[in-house]
Design an enzyme around this catalytic site. Structure first.
Site, PDB file in Angstrom:
ATOM      1  N   ARG A   1       0.863  -1.178   0.000  1.00 10.79           N
ATOM      2  CA  ARG A   1       0.000   0.000   0.000  1.00 10.79           C
ATOM      3  C   ARG A   1       0.899   1.229   0.000  1.00 10.79           C
ATOM      4  O   ARG A   1       2.012   1.192   0.509  1.00 10.79           O
ATOM      5  CB  ARG A   1      -0.932   0.002   1.206  1.00 10.79           C
ATOM      6  CG  ARG A   1      -0.234  -0.167   2.502  1.00 10.79           C
ATOM      7  CD  ARG A   1      -1.171  -0.507   3.658  1.00 10.79           C
ATOM      8  NE  ARG A   1      -0.391  -0.721   4.874  1.00 10.79           N
ATOM      9  CZ  ARG A   1       0.047   0.244   5.659  1.00 10.79           C
ATOM     10  NH1 ARG A   1      -0.207   1.502   5.381  1.00 10.79           N
ATOM     11  NH2 ARG A   1       0.736  -0.034   6.747  1.00 10.79           N
TER      12      ARG A   1
ATOM     13  N   ARG B   1      -3.044  10.612   0.712  1.00 12.83           N
ATOM     14  CA  ARG B   1      -3.943  11.397   1.573  1.00 12.83           C
ATOM     15  C   ARG B   1      -4.637  12.489   0.773  1.00 12.83           C
ATOM     16  O   ARG B   1      -3.979  13.183   0.000  1.00 12.83           O
ATOM     17  CB  ARG B   1      -3.132  12.091   2.677  1.00 12.83           C
ATOM     18  CG  ARG B   1      -2.523  11.127   3.660  1.00 12.83           C
ATOM     19  CD  ARG B   1      -1.856  11.928   4.745  1.00 12.83           C
ATOM     20  NE  ARG B   1      -1.052  11.049   5.579  1.00 12.83           N
ATOM     21  CZ  ARG B   1       0.002  11.452   6.255  1.00 12.83           C
ATOM     22  NH1 ARG B   1       0.366  12.720   6.215  1.00 12.83           N
ATOM     23  NH2 ARG B   1       0.679  10.603   7.001  1.00 12.83           N
TER      24      ARG B   1
ATOM     25  N   ARG C   1      21.103  -4.615   2.693  1.00 11.36           N
ATOM     26  CA  ARG C   1      21.487  -3.393   1.993  1.00 11.36           C
ATOM     27  C   ARG C   1      22.315  -2.573   2.969  1.00 11.36           C
ATOM     28  O   ARG C   1      22.074  -2.583   4.178  1.00 11.36           O
ATOM     29  CB  ARG C   1      20.250  -2.596   1.570  1.00 11.36           C
ATOM     30  CG  ARG C   1      19.453  -3.259   0.479  1.00 11.36           C
ATOM     31  CD  ARG C   1      20.175  -3.326  -0.839  1.00 11.36           C
ATOM     32  NE  ARG C   1      20.260  -2.021  -1.488  1.00 11.36           N
ATOM     33  CZ  ARG C   1      21.120  -1.737  -2.476  1.00 11.36           C
ATOM     34  NH1 ARG C   1      21.976  -2.633  -2.892  1.00 11.36           N
ATOM     35  NH2 ARG C   1      21.125  -0.545  -3.016  1.00 11.36           N
TER      36      ARG C   1
ATOM     37  N   ARG D   1      19.085  10.761  -0.613  1.00 12.01           N
ATOM     38  CA  ARG D   1      18.593  11.934   0.098  1.00 12.01           C
ATOM     39  C   ARG D   1      19.728  12.738   0.708  1.00 12.01           C
ATOM     40  O   ARG D   1      20.839  12.252   0.866  1.00 12.01           O
ATOM     41  CB  ARG D   1      17.592  11.539   1.183  1.00 12.01           C
ATOM     42  CG  ARG D   1      18.101  10.536   2.197  1.00 12.01           C
ATOM     43  CD  ARG D   1      16.974  10.117   3.133  1.00 12.01           C
ATOM     44  NE  ARG D   1      17.424   9.221   4.189  1.00 12.01           N
ATOM     45  CZ  ARG D   1      16.680   8.868   5.217  1.00 12.01           C
ATOM     46  NH1 ARG D   1      15.462   9.334   5.346  1.00 12.01           N
ATOM     47  NH2 ARG D   1      17.137   8.043   6.134  1.00 12.01           N
TER      48      ARG D   1
ATOM     49  N   GLU E   1      23.270  10.472   1.449  1.00 14.82           N
ATOM     50  CA  GLU E   1      23.101   9.051   1.758  1.00 14.82           C
ATOM     51  C   GLU E   1      23.099   8.228   0.466  1.00 14.82           C
ATOM     52  O   GLU E   1      22.225   8.395  -0.386  1.00 14.82           O
ATOM     53  CB  GLU E   1      21.763   8.890   2.485  1.00 14.82           C
ATOM     54  CG  GLU E   1      21.668   7.670   3.339  1.00 14.82           C
ATOM     55  CD  GLU E   1      20.421   7.690   4.217  1.00 14.82           C
ATOM     56  OE1 GLU E   1      19.509   6.913   3.910  1.00 14.82           O
ATOM     57  OE2 GLU E   1      20.361   8.481   5.190  1.00 14.82           O
TER      58      GLU E   1
ATOM     59  N   TYR F   1      13.171  -5.461   9.490  1.00 16.97           N
ATOM     60  CA  TYR F   1      13.304  -4.015   9.344  1.00 16.97           C
ATOM     61  C   TYR F   1      12.506  -3.352  10.466  1.00 16.97           C
ATOM     62  O   TYR F   1      11.307  -3.118  10.352  1.00 16.97           O
ATOM     63  CB  TYR F   1      12.809  -3.546   7.974  1.00 16.97           C
ATOM     64  CG  TYR F   1      13.063  -2.075   7.754  1.00 16.97           C
ATOM     65  CD1 TYR F   1      14.325  -1.626   7.390  1.00 16.97           C
ATOM     66  CD2 TYR F   1      12.062  -1.132   7.958  1.00 16.97           C
ATOM     67  CE1 TYR F   1      14.581  -0.278   7.223  1.00 16.97           C
ATOM     68  CE2 TYR F   1      12.307   0.218   7.785  1.00 16.97           C
ATOM     69  CZ  TYR F   1      13.570   0.635   7.414  1.00 16.97           C
ATOM     70  OH  TYR F   1      13.820   1.973   7.258  1.00 16.97           O
TER      71      TYR F   1
ATOM     72  N   ASP G   1      11.572  -0.358  13.220  1.00 20.45           N
ATOM     73  CA  ASP G   1      11.680   1.040  13.638  1.00 20.45           C
ATOM     74  C   ASP G   1      12.138   1.033  15.100  1.00 20.45           C
ATOM     75  O   ASP G   1      12.052   0.005  15.774  1.00 20.45           O
ATOM     76  CB  ASP G   1      10.325   1.747  13.526  1.00 20.45           C
ATOM     77  CG  ASP G   1      10.003   2.132  12.084  1.00 20.45           C
ATOM     78  OD1 ASP G   1      10.945   2.422  11.330  1.00 20.45           O
ATOM     79  OD2 ASP G   1       8.811   2.128  11.718  1.00 20.45           O
TER      80      ASP G   1
END
Length: 364
Positions: free
Chosen positions: A171, A175, A248, A279, A299, A347, A349
């Site tokens: 997904r 917004r 990675r 970025r 980066e 992965y 957070d």
């Protein structure tokens, strides 16, 4: 001296585990092969600015308990992540919202934006997307995909979008309001004074040793404690017996600039394929800095190889199957607790790492 726990890795998982176990009367020692504590959340001070040395770390969670937990060590500010995308010199707001749609098509109402996206999807719709490109096109259409997803994603993963699995973007946040807040979480911010304050709070009064490579002194270190908490690469712990897991990696170029404000935002993504970095981070904006100079970081994503820092797992089918084999023997290894991003091949957070560590503590 015998310890209850030897904790390998002084990142968030190791620091939270050590803190909680010490609170419960256990004797812990924390080691790390880097020359500093804190793992990837470590900050380095330059020009009086806290530099996120291993990439931007923005704390966000919906879990009030986790939010209160981190704030009990250091107060967090009200930083809101609102990245900007730069595509061939044009700027777009992220995540995709009414500002983005106005910048792309000059549409002004949600109805117009929805119609435009629906029209673009209908032109390229794929019923059963077989790869990331088809998945993205069937979710947002050609313009958003070409300008804001394709180049960035291919740089990030080092693979063509047609070779990446569709599930990576099951997904996409779209917004239909003018809200540039990247995360939907209720709580968000950066520790005032940087992440080192959080790590120092967690590890206060606990014995730590940096510059120690666990694998070079494995036997001697293992004999130090009744149990080991391992937060490194799970495949390395088991000497790659089922093969190597893929990661990675990232390369960072830090630069001090003799200007007060370089890009006006903490995070600017470069979404075209021709620019090699994904970025540019301008660190002072994380803490609303007013310093005379600024520090930026470019980066560059790359494939992990021996000697590099592994950043995020390549959770495709092949690697998931290899990890499953390691997980099965890890569960039978009584003396060792495996936790964190590398040991769980996830992965994570930051709030998820903390939750995982607290769960392991509870189990203990």
């Amino acid at each position: 001296m015998k310890y209850d726990y030897l904790i390998v890795g002084a990142g968030l998982f190791g620091a939270v585990f050590a803190h909680e176990m010490t609170k419960n009367g256990k004797k812990c020692i924390v080691i790390d092969k880097r020359k500093h504590l804190g793992g990837n959340v470590y900050c380095e001070k330059k020009e009086d600015i806290n530099i996120h040395k291993y990439g931007a770390h923005i704390f966000h969670t919906n879990d009030k308990k986790i939010w209160d937990y981190v704030n009990s060590f250091v107060e967090f500010n009200r930083y809101t992540n609102s990245p900007i995308a730069n595509y061939k010199g044009d700027l777009f707001n992220l995540p995709f919202n009414m500002n983005t749609f106005y910048q792309l098509w000059k549409v002004k109402t949600p109805k117009e934006a929805k119609a435009k996206i629906a029209e673009q999807i209908s032109e390229v719709y794929v019923k059963k997307p077989k790869n990331l490109e088809e998945q993205a096109l069937s979710l947002v259409g050609i313009d958003i995909y070409e300008k804001l997803i394709k180049g960035y994603t291919e740089k990030q993963w080092g693979r063509k979008a047609t070779e990446l699995p569709a599930f990576i973007i099951k997904r996409l946040p779209v917004r239909f309001n003018f809200d540039n807040n990247y995360f939907n979480d209720k709580y968000q911010g950066i520790p005032i004074g940087g992440y080192n304050k959080l790590i120092e709070g967690l590890l206060k009064g606990i014995e730590t040793k940096t510059g120690v490579d666990f694998f070079k002194e494995k036997e001697a270190l293992e004999n130090l404690a009744d149990k080991i908490v391992f937060t490194g690469k799970i495949d390395e712990y088991f000497d790659y017996k089922f093969g190597r897991l893929e990661y990675r990696s990232l390369q960072f170029e830090h630069e001090v600039l003799n200007t007060e404000n370089y890009q006006g935002n903490a995070v600017v993504n470069y979404t075209e394929a021709d620019i090699p970095y994904t970025r540019i981070i301008e660190h002072k904006h994380f803490e609303y800095g007013k310093q005379k100079k600024t520090v930026i970081t470019k980066e560059y994503p790359k494939e992990w190889k021996k000697g590099d820092e592994p950043y995020y797992p390549v959770n495709d089918e092949k690697n998931s199957n290899i990890y499953l084999k390691y997980k099965q023997i890890a569960e039978k290894t009584d003396k060792v607790i495996f936790g964190g991003r590398l040991a769980e091949y996830k992965y994570y957070d930051m709030h998820q790492v903390i939750a995982s560590a607290l769960k392991k503590v509870k189990e203990e």
